[in-house]
Design a protein around this motif. Structure first.
Motif, PDB file in Angstrom:
ATOM      1  N   TYR A  20       0.830  -1.199   0.000  1.00 55.96           N
ATOM      2  CA  TYR A  20       0.000   0.000   0.000  1.00 55.96           C
ATOM      3  C   TYR A  20       0.868   1.254   0.000  1.00 55.96           C
ATOM      4  CZ  TYR A  20      -4.527  -2.166   0.985  1.00 55.96           C
ATOM      5  OH  TYR A  20      -5.699  -2.864   0.904  1.00 55.96           O
ATOM      6  N   ARG A  21       0.280   2.335  -0.472  1.00 52.48           N
ATOM      7  CA  ARG A  21       0.938   3.637  -0.395  1.00 52.48           C
ATOM      8  C   ARG A  21      -0.115   4.718  -0.152  1.00 52.48           C
ATOM      9  NH1 ARG A  21       0.819   2.604  -6.006  1.00 52.48           N
ATOM     10  NH2 ARG A  21      -0.005   4.292  -7.262  1.00 52.48           N
ATOM     11  N   LYS A  22       0.365   5.836   0.387  1.00 52.86           N
ATOM     12  CA  LYS A  22      -0.526   6.983   0.563  1.00 52.86           C
ATOM     13  C   LYS A  22      -0.927   7.441  -0.827  1.00 52.86           C
ATOM     14  CE  LYS A  22       1.287  10.759   1.720  1.00 52.86           C
ATOM     15  NZ  LYS A  22       2.008  11.852   2.343  1.00 52.86           N
ATOM     16  N   ALA A  23      -2.214   7.489  -1.089  1.00 51.54           N
ATOM     17  CA  ALA A  23      -2.699   7.779  -2.431  1.00 51.54           C
ATOM     18  C   ALA A  23      -3.558   9.036  -2.498  1.00 51.54           C
ATOM     19  CB  ALA A  23      -3.489   6.580  -2.951  1.00 51.54           C
ATOM     20  N   TYR A  24      -3.998   9.516  -1.350  1.00 49.96           N
ATOM     21  CA  TYR A  24      -4.813  10.731  -1.308  1.00 49.96           C
ATOM     22  C   TYR A  24      -4.547  11.389   0.024  1.00 49.96           C
ATOM     23  CZ  TYR A  24      -8.858  13.823  -1.723  1.00 49.96           C
ATOM     24  OH  TYR A  24      -9.676  14.929  -1.812  1.00 49.96           O
ATOM     25  N   ASP A  25      -4.291  12.694  -0.005  1.00 48.83           N
ATOM     26  CA  ASP A  25      -4.007  13.439   1.220  1.00 48.83           C
ATOM     27  C   ASP A  25      -4.389  14.884   0.955  1.00 48.83           C
ATOM     28  OD1 ASP A  25      -3.104  14.371   3.650  1.00 48.83           O
ATOM     29  OD2 ASP A  25      -1.082  13.552   3.443  1.00 48.83           O
ATOM     30  N   SER A  26      -5.612  15.248   1.330  1.00 46.61           N
ATOM     31  CA  SER A  26      -6.112  16.571   0.989  1.00 46.61           C
ATOM     32  C   SER A  26      -7.181  16.992   1.993  1.00 46.61           C
ATOM     33  CB  SER A  26      -6.700  16.542  -0.434  1.00 46.61           C
ATOM     34  OG  SER A  26      -6.961  17.833  -0.896  1.00 46.61           O
TER      35      SER A  26
ATOM     36  N   VAL B 278     -12.292  19.372   5.897  1.00 48.34           N
ATOM     37  CA  VAL B 278     -11.833  18.281   6.752  1.00 48.34           C
ATOM     38  C   VAL B 278     -10.693  17.539   6.048  1.00 48.34           C
ATOM     39  CG1 VAL B 278     -12.513  16.128   7.896  1.00 48.34           C
ATOM     40  CG2 VAL B 278     -14.130  18.020   7.753  1.00 48.34           C
ATOM     41  N   GLY B 279      -9.624  17.220   6.804  1.00 43.42           N
ATOM     42  CA  GLY B 279      -8.526  16.448   6.247  1.00 43.42           C
ATOM     43  C   GLY B 279      -8.964  15.031   5.932  1.00 43.42           C
ATOM     44  N   VAL B 280      -8.583  14.559   4.754  1.00 47.80           N
ATOM     45  CA  VAL B 280      -8.939  13.217   4.308  1.00 47.80           C
ATOM     46  C   VAL B 280      -7.666  12.541   3.790  1.00 47.80           C
ATOM     47  CG1 VAL B 280     -10.329  11.853   2.689  1.00 47.80           C
ATOM     48  CG2 VAL B 280     -11.256  13.966   3.658  1.00 47.80           C
TER      49      VAL B 280
ATOM     50  N   ASP C 235      -8.691   1.838  -0.875  1.00 45.70           N
ATOM     51  CA  ASP C 235      -9.753   1.158  -0.136  1.00 45.70           C
ATOM     52  C   ASP C 235      -9.759   1.473   1.353  1.00 45.70           C
ATOM     53  OD1 ASP C 235      -7.586  -0.342   0.781  1.00 45.70           O
ATOM     54  OD2 ASP C 235      -8.299  -2.250  -0.024  1.00 45.70           O
ATOM     55  N   THR C 236      -8.756   2.227   1.815  1.00 44.38           N
ATOM     56  CA  THR C 236      -8.660   2.538   3.236  1.00 44.38           C
ATOM     57  C   THR C 236      -8.589   4.052   3.397  1.00 44.38           C
ATOM     58  OG1 THR C 236      -7.456   0.460   3.577  1.00 44.38           O
ATOM     59  CG2 THR C 236      -7.358   2.094   5.350  1.00 44.38           C
ATOM     60  N   TRP C 237      -9.615   4.626   4.030  1.00 46.29           N
ATOM     61  CA  TRP C 237      -9.737   6.070   4.171  1.00 46.29           C
ATOM     62  C   TRP C 237      -9.789   6.467   5.641  1.00 46.29           C
ATOM     63  CZ3 TRP C 237      -9.667   9.220  -0.037  1.00 46.29           C
ATOM     64  CH2 TRP C 237      -9.899   8.622  -1.287  1.00 46.29           C
ATOM     65  N   PHE C 238      -9.239   7.648   5.941  1.00 40.62           N
ATOM     66  CA  PHE C 238      -9.283   8.231   7.281  1.00 40.62           C
ATOM     67  C   PHE C 238      -9.714   9.693   7.167  1.00 40.62           C
ATOM     68  CE2 PHE C 238      -6.125   4.865   7.311  1.00 40.62           C
ATOM     69  CZ  PHE C 238      -6.540   4.107   8.394  1.00 40.62           C
ATOM     70  N   VAL C 239     -10.580  10.115   8.084  1.00 42.19           N
ATOM     71  CA  VAL C 239     -11.066  11.487   8.125  1.00 42.19           C
ATOM     72  C   VAL C 239     -10.672  12.074   9.472  1.00 42.19           C
ATOM     73  CG1 VAL C 239     -13.109  12.948   8.021  1.00 42.19           C
ATOM     74  CG2 VAL C 239     -12.995  10.887   6.629  1.00 42.19           C
ATOM     75  N   ASP C 240     -10.124  13.293   9.444  1.00 42.15           N
ATOM     76  CA  ASP C 240      -9.582  13.936  10.635  1.00 42.15           C
ATOM     77  C   ASP C 240     -10.634  14.665  11.460  1.00 42.15           C
ATOM     78  OD1 ASP C 240      -7.510  14.661  12.352  1.00 42.15           O
ATOM     79  OD2 ASP C 240      -6.981  16.438  11.204  1.00 42.15           O
ATOM     80  N   HIS C 241     -10.549  14.509  12.760  1.00 42.73           N
ATOM     81  CA  HIS C 241     -11.309  15.295  13.733  1.00 42.73           C
ATOM     82  C   HIS C 241     -12.804  15.350  13.471  1.00 42.73           C
ATOM     83  CE1 HIS C 241      -7.746  16.637  15.802  1.00 42.73           C
ATOM     84  NE2 HIS C 241      -7.218  17.019  14.660  1.00 42.73           N
TER      85      HIS C 241
END
Length: 131
Positions: free
Chosen positions: A28-34, A39-41, A56-62
């Motif tokens: 895997y690699r970081k593929a989206y960071d915006s 909100v940071g995604v 396929d693996t997403w994280f949303v900040d705060h």
């Protein structure tokens, strides 16, 4: 069949560091960071045959409430990848929650390793193939 998952996290920077290091062992690699709608995604993906980059693996900040604790598991190609995932996740600050090994109570070839991520999620890599 699950296509992707999104977790809400307390600290996107800590999540970014942890998963960049831990998931690299699985291809895997970081593929989206915006920032999306303020909100940071963050998204992690892999090169899928016939598709290209598949996030396929997403994280949303705060975003409250924070998800978790949750159990996430990624499939590894072999037992060496499971070992590498565990070592990388621990080196990235994760807490051991089950060293690499066979979990015969799941099935005779279930080889997995478990680590707690920065938000306390139980993350795992597993290989189902025989040694």
């Amino acid at each position: 069949m699950i296509d992707h998952i999104t977790l809400r996290v307390r600290d996107l920077a800590a999540t970014r560091d942890f998963y960049t290091r831990a998931l690299a062992s699985l291809g895997y690699r970081k593929a989206y960071d915006s920032v999306h709608d303020g909100v940071g995604v963050l998204g992690f993906g892999f090169d899928a045959p016939g598709i290209g980059l598949k996030i396929d693996t997403w994280f949303v900040d705060h975003t409250e409430p924070v998800s978790g604790p949750t159990h996430l598991c990624w499939r590894a190609a072999d037992r060496h990848q499971v070992n590498a995932f565990h070592a990388a996740a621990i080196a990235a600050g994760g807490k051991d929650n089950g060293a690499p090994g066979v979990r015969a109570h799941y099935h005779p070839n279930y080889y997995g390793a478990f680590v707690l991520d920065p938000d306390g999620n139980n993350v795992e890599a597993v290989c189902h193939a025989p040694a």
